[in-house]
Structures are given as C-alpha cells and as structure tokens.
Scaffold this motif. Sequence first.
Motif, mmCIF file in Angstrom:
data_model
loop_
_atom_site.group_PDB
_atom_site.id
_atom_site.type_symbol
_atom_site.label_atom_id
_atom_site.label_comp_id
_atom_site.label_asym_id
_atom_site.label_seq_id
_atom_site.Cartn_x
_atom_site.Cartn_y
_atom_site.Cartn_z
ATOM 1 N N VAL A 31 0.855 -1.190 0.000
ATOM 2 C CA VAL A 31 0.000 0.000 0.000
ATOM 3 C C VAL A 31 0.889 1.238 0.000
ATOM 4 N N ASN A 32 0.298 2.364 -0.277
ATOM 5 C CA ASN A 32 0.989 3.639 -0.262
ATOM 6 C C ASN A 32 1.338 4.018 1.185
ATOM 7 N N PRO A 33 2.473 4.676 1.410
ATOM 8 C CA PRO A 33 2.808 5.107 2.773
ATOM 9 C C PRO A 33 1.719 5.975 3.420
ATOM 10 N N ALA A 34 1.013 6.765 2.624
ATOM 11 C CA ALA A 34 -0.080 7.587 3.165
ATOM 12 C C ALA A 34 -1.183 6.710 3.757
ATOM 13 N N THR A 35 -1.402 5.547 3.175
ATOM 14 C CA THR A 35 -2.404 4.617 3.702
ATOM 15 C C THR A 35 -1.977 4.110 5.070
ATOM 16 N N VAL A 36 -0.696 3.804 5.224
ATOM 17 C CA VAL A 36 -0.192 3.342 6.521
ATOM 18 C C VAL A 36 -0.345 4.459 7.554
ATOM 19 N N ARG A 37 0.002 5.686 7.167
ATOM 20 C CA ARG A 37 -0.166 6.820 8.104
ATOM 21 C C ARG A 37 -1.622 6.968 8.520
ATOM 22 N N ARG A 38 -2.551 6.788 7.576
ATOM 23 C CA ARG A 38 -3.976 6.899 7.879
ATOM 24 C C ARG A 38 -4.412 5.803 8.856
ATOM 25 N N LEU A 39 -3.901 4.596 8.670
ATOM 26 C CA LEU A 39 -4.228 3.498 9.588
ATOM 27 C C LEU A 39 -3.758 3.829 11.005
ATOM 28 N N VAL A 40 -2.580 4.419 11.112
ATOM 29 C CA VAL A 40 -2.045 4.802 12.419
ATOM 30 C C VAL A 40 -2.911 5.894 13.025
ATOM 31 N N ARG A 41 -3.234 6.908 12.222
ATOM 32 C CA ARG A 41 -4.039 8.035 12.710
ATOM 33 C C ARG A 41 -5.401 7.572 13.207
ATOM 34 N N ARG A 42 -5.991 6.567 12.526
ATOM 35 C CA ARG A 42 -7.312 6.043 12.925
ATOM 36 C C ARG A 42 -7.235 5.056 14.085
ATOM 37 N N GLY A 43 -6.008 4.713 14.492
ATOM 38 C CA GLY A 43 -5.853 3.758 15.586
ATOM 39 C C GLY A 43 -6.012 2.315 15.154
ATOM 40 N N GLN A 44 -5.966 2.050 13.846
ATOM 41 C CA GLN A 44 -6.124 0.688 13.354
ATOM 42 C C GLN A 44 -4.815 -0.094 13.363
ATOM 43 N N LEU A 45 -3.693 0.609 13.340
ATOM 44 C CA LEU A 45 -2.381 -0.021 13.334
ATOM 45 C C LEU A 45 -1.490 0.752 14.299
ATOM 46 N N ARG A 46 -0.900 0.040 15.250
ATOM 47 C CA ARG A 46 -0.089 0.683 16.286
ATOM 48 C C ARG A 46 1.323 0.951 15.787
ATOM 49 N N ALA A 47 1.815 2.144 16.096
ATOM 50 C CA ALA A 47 3.171 2.534 15.713
ATOM 51 C C ALA A 47 3.820 3.274 16.876
ATOM 52 N N ILE A 48 5.138 3.368 16.811
ATOM 53 C CA ILE A 48 5.919 4.103 17.804
ATOM 54 C C ILE A 48 6.562 5.273 17.074
ATOM 55 N N ARG A 49 6.458 6.455 17.644
ATOM 56 C CA ARG A 49 7.047 7.625 17.032
ATOM 57 C C ARG A 49 8.478 7.785 17.538
ATOM 58 N N VAL A 50 9.403 7.917 16.594
ATOM 59 C CA VAL A 50 10.809 8.169 16.903
ATOM 60 C C VAL A 50 11.143 9.487 16.222
ATOM 61 N N GLY A 51 11.123 10.569 16.993
ATOM 62 C CA GLY A 51 11.256 11.893 16.386
ATOM 63 C C GLY A 51 10.056 12.132 15.501
ATOM 64 N N ARG A 52 10.299 12.400 14.240
ATOM 65 C CA ARG A 52 9.208 12.614 13.283
ATOM 66 C C ARG A 52 8.842 11.333 12.534
ATOM 67 N N ASP A 53 9.606 10.282 12.742
ATOM 68 C CA ASP A 53 9.410 9.021 12.024
ATOM 69 C C ASP A 53 8.518 8.055 12.801
ATOM 70 N N LEU A 54 7.935 7.121 12.074
ATOM 71 C CA LEU A 54 7.144 6.057 12.684
ATOM 72 C C LEU A 54 7.915 4.755 12.582
ATOM 73 N N ARG A 55 7.800 3.929 13.622
ATOM 74 C CA ARG A 55 8.379 2.592 13.624
ATOM 75 C C ARG A 55 7.283 1.615 14.023
ATOM 76 N N PHE A 56 7.352 0.430 13.441
ATOM 77 C CA PHE A 56 6.329 -0.585 13.645
ATOM 78 C C PHE A 56 6.988 -1.883 14.068
#
Length: 88
Positions: free
Chosen positions: A17-42
Amino acid sequence: MPARMLTLREVSDYLHVNPATVRRLVRRGQLRAIRVGRDLRFEVRVVDQWVAEGGSAREPDRVREPDRNREPHRTTNGHSGAEHAGKH
C-alpha cells in the motif's frame, strides 16, 4: 531480545500500500506505531498480528440514505429526470 522494528516505507512495501495509507491506519488507531522523532516505527509482530486478524485499509462501507427533502435533479431543459424515465 528487542522487537524487530520496521520503518514506514518497509511496512508500506510489506502491505503493498501507499505510505499515506499506513499513516492513515495509524491516525485512525487501526495499526499501532511508535514515534521516533518525526518518524514512525512498527513492530513486526504487531503488523503480522494486524494482518492475521484480517486488517484492512478500507473504511467500512457506508450506506447513504437518500435525502427525501431534496428537490429532484433538473436537466437543462427544466424537466426532472423522473418525468422521462423509461421513455427512451
């Protein structure tokens, strides 16, 4: 042993999928991520679990009720489409 972490790009490639789709999943709480500075880690385990549970990037389909208070659409000749239905 520390959990193996993936970058946003790695997750988007993994899920095809497009990276924007992954960001949207994180924003909606559907996929958990860890923020490292401005970056996301999964965590690989979290992404695999999300996929195993049938994770989807789609929003549930919404059934839209027709607006009964709305006037019928008028064509350029001033007639509604309903007046000419089936008269082709």
